[in-house]
Design a protein around this motif. Structure first.
Motif, PDB file in Angstrom:
ATOM      1  N   SER A  41      37.346  49.383  46.475  1.00  0.00           N
ATOM      2  CA  SER A  41      37.790  47.701  46.221  1.00  0.00           C
ATOM      3  C   SER A  41      37.627  46.946  46.247  1.00  0.00           C
ATOM      4  N   ASP A 156      43.838  49.009  41.052  1.00  0.00           N
ATOM      5  CA  ASP A 156      43.052  49.617  41.883  1.00  0.00           C
ATOM      6  C   ASP A 156      43.879  50.789  42.929  1.00  0.00           C
ATOM      7  N   GLU A 157      43.639  52.088  42.041  1.00  0.00           N
ATOM      8  CA  GLU A 157      44.836  53.090  42.309  1.00  0.00           C
ATOM      9  C   GLU A 157      46.159  52.602  42.048  1.00  0.00           C
TER      10      GLU A 157
HETATM   11 MG    MG Z   1      40.375  51.121  47.981  1.00  0.00          MG
END
Ligand code: MG
Ligand code: ATP
Length: 236
Positions: A41, A156-157
Motif C-alpha cells: 500500500s 489497492d486490494e
Molecule cells: Mg495494504
C-alpha cells in the motif's frame, strides 16, 4: 507506462519500502503481491502522490510526477475501502473525478453514465451508494476510476471485502475491463490466486523490497529465492 527509480519510504526508523525500481509497460496489468506489512500500500500511495517518497522518483509516461498532487498525476486509485461519498448519488460519485479534470457538467454526466453502463450499474445512477451491496459499490468505484481516463489505474486490494463468489466474478471483470481499456494497471493483493488469475505480470514484495517481477508462469516456475518459493507454496 509507469516506472519508479529507487523508491524508498521510511517512517522514522521503519523502512516501509526500500529501493523499489519497478517498470510497468503501457497497457500492462501488474499484480503486486506479498504478505501483510511488506509495503504494497505504501508503494501504491507513493505512485498515487498520496505519500511523499523519502527517496527515489516516480515517472508516468516518462514524465516525473514524484510528489505531484494526485489530480495532477494522471493516475487514479481505488481503495480497499471504497470511499464513495455517501451523500452524493452514484452518478455524482462517478462524475466527481472529472470535475477535478475540468470537464463541463454535461460531459461529466455523459461520461459517468457511459462508465456505469460498462460496469453494468447503469440503472443505479440516481441511487445512494449506501443502498448498494459491497460488490455494487466496488463497481461504482471502478467506474469512477475508469471515467477519469487517467492512463494509470492503481487498485489497492479492491476485492478483499467481497465474498468468494463475487470476488471470482470481479476478477474476471477486472480482466475483461483491462483488455477493453488497456489502462496501465497496478493491482495490489495478498491473494496469490487473484494475482495469478489477472496479472500479465506478478511483482512479489517482501519486507519493503521488490523481490521478483515477471510473467506469472516464469515467477511460478523459477522463484528467485527461498522467500518467493515458500510464499507461493503457501495456500491462502
Ligand atoms: Mg495494504
Ligand atoms: P497489508 O497487506 O496488510 O495491507 P501492506 O503490504 O500494504 O500490508 P503497508 O501498509 O505498505 O503494507 O505497510 C508497510 C509498513 O509500513 C508496515 O510495517 C506498516 O506498519 C508501516 N506503515 C505504513 N504506513 C505507515 C504510517 N503512516 N506511519 C507509520 N508506519 C506506517
Amino acid at each position: 507506462g509507469l516506472h519508479t527509480e529507487n523508491l524508498t519510504k521510511r517512517f522514522g526508523d521503519l523502512v516501509a519500502v526500500e529501493d523499489v525500481s519497478l517498470t510497468v509497460e503501457a497497457g500492462e496489468l501488474l499484480c503486486l503481491l506479498g504478505p501483510s506489512g511488506c509495503g504494497k500500500s505504501t508503494t501504491l500511495r507513493m505512485l498515487a502522490g498520496l505519500e511523499t517518497p523519502t527517496e527515489g522518483e516516480v515517472y508516468i509516461n516518462d514524465t516525473e510526477v514524484t510528489d505531484q498532487p494526485p489530480y495532477k498525476q494522471d493516475s487514479s486509485m481505488v481503495f480497499q475501502e471504497w470511499a464513495l461519498f455517501p451523500h452524493k448519488s452514484v452518478i455524482e460519485n462517478v462524475a466527481f473525478g472529472l470535475k477535478m479534470q475540468g470537464m463541463d457538467k454535461k460531459a461529466r454526466r455523459e461520461k459517468a453514465r457511459e462508465m456505469l453502463e460498462v460496469m453494468e450499474m447503469g440503472e443505479f445512477g440516481d441511487a445512494s451508494p449506501t443502498d448498494l451491496s459491497g460488490g455494487q459499490q466496488q463497481r461504482v468505484a471502478l467506474a469512477r476510476s475508469l471515467a477519469t481516463e487517467s492512463p494509470v489505474l492503481l487498485l489497492d486490494e479492491p476485492l478483499s471485502n467481497l465474498d468468494k463468489r463475487l470476488k471470482e466474478q470481479m476478477q474476471i471483470e477486472i480482466k475483461e475491463i483491462h483488455s477493453q481499456f488497456q489502462r496501465t494497471t497496478i493491482h495490489v493483493t495478498h491473494d496469490q490466486d487473484e494475482a495469478f488469475t489477472i496479472g500479465d505480470k506478478i511483482g512479489i514484495m517482501n519486507d519493503g523490497r521488490l523481490v521478483q517481477v515477471g510473467p506469472p508462469r516464469e515467477v511460478y516456475n523459477n522463484p528467485k529465492n527461498k522467500f518467493v518459493e515458500e510464499f507461493l507454496g503457501e495456500t491462502n
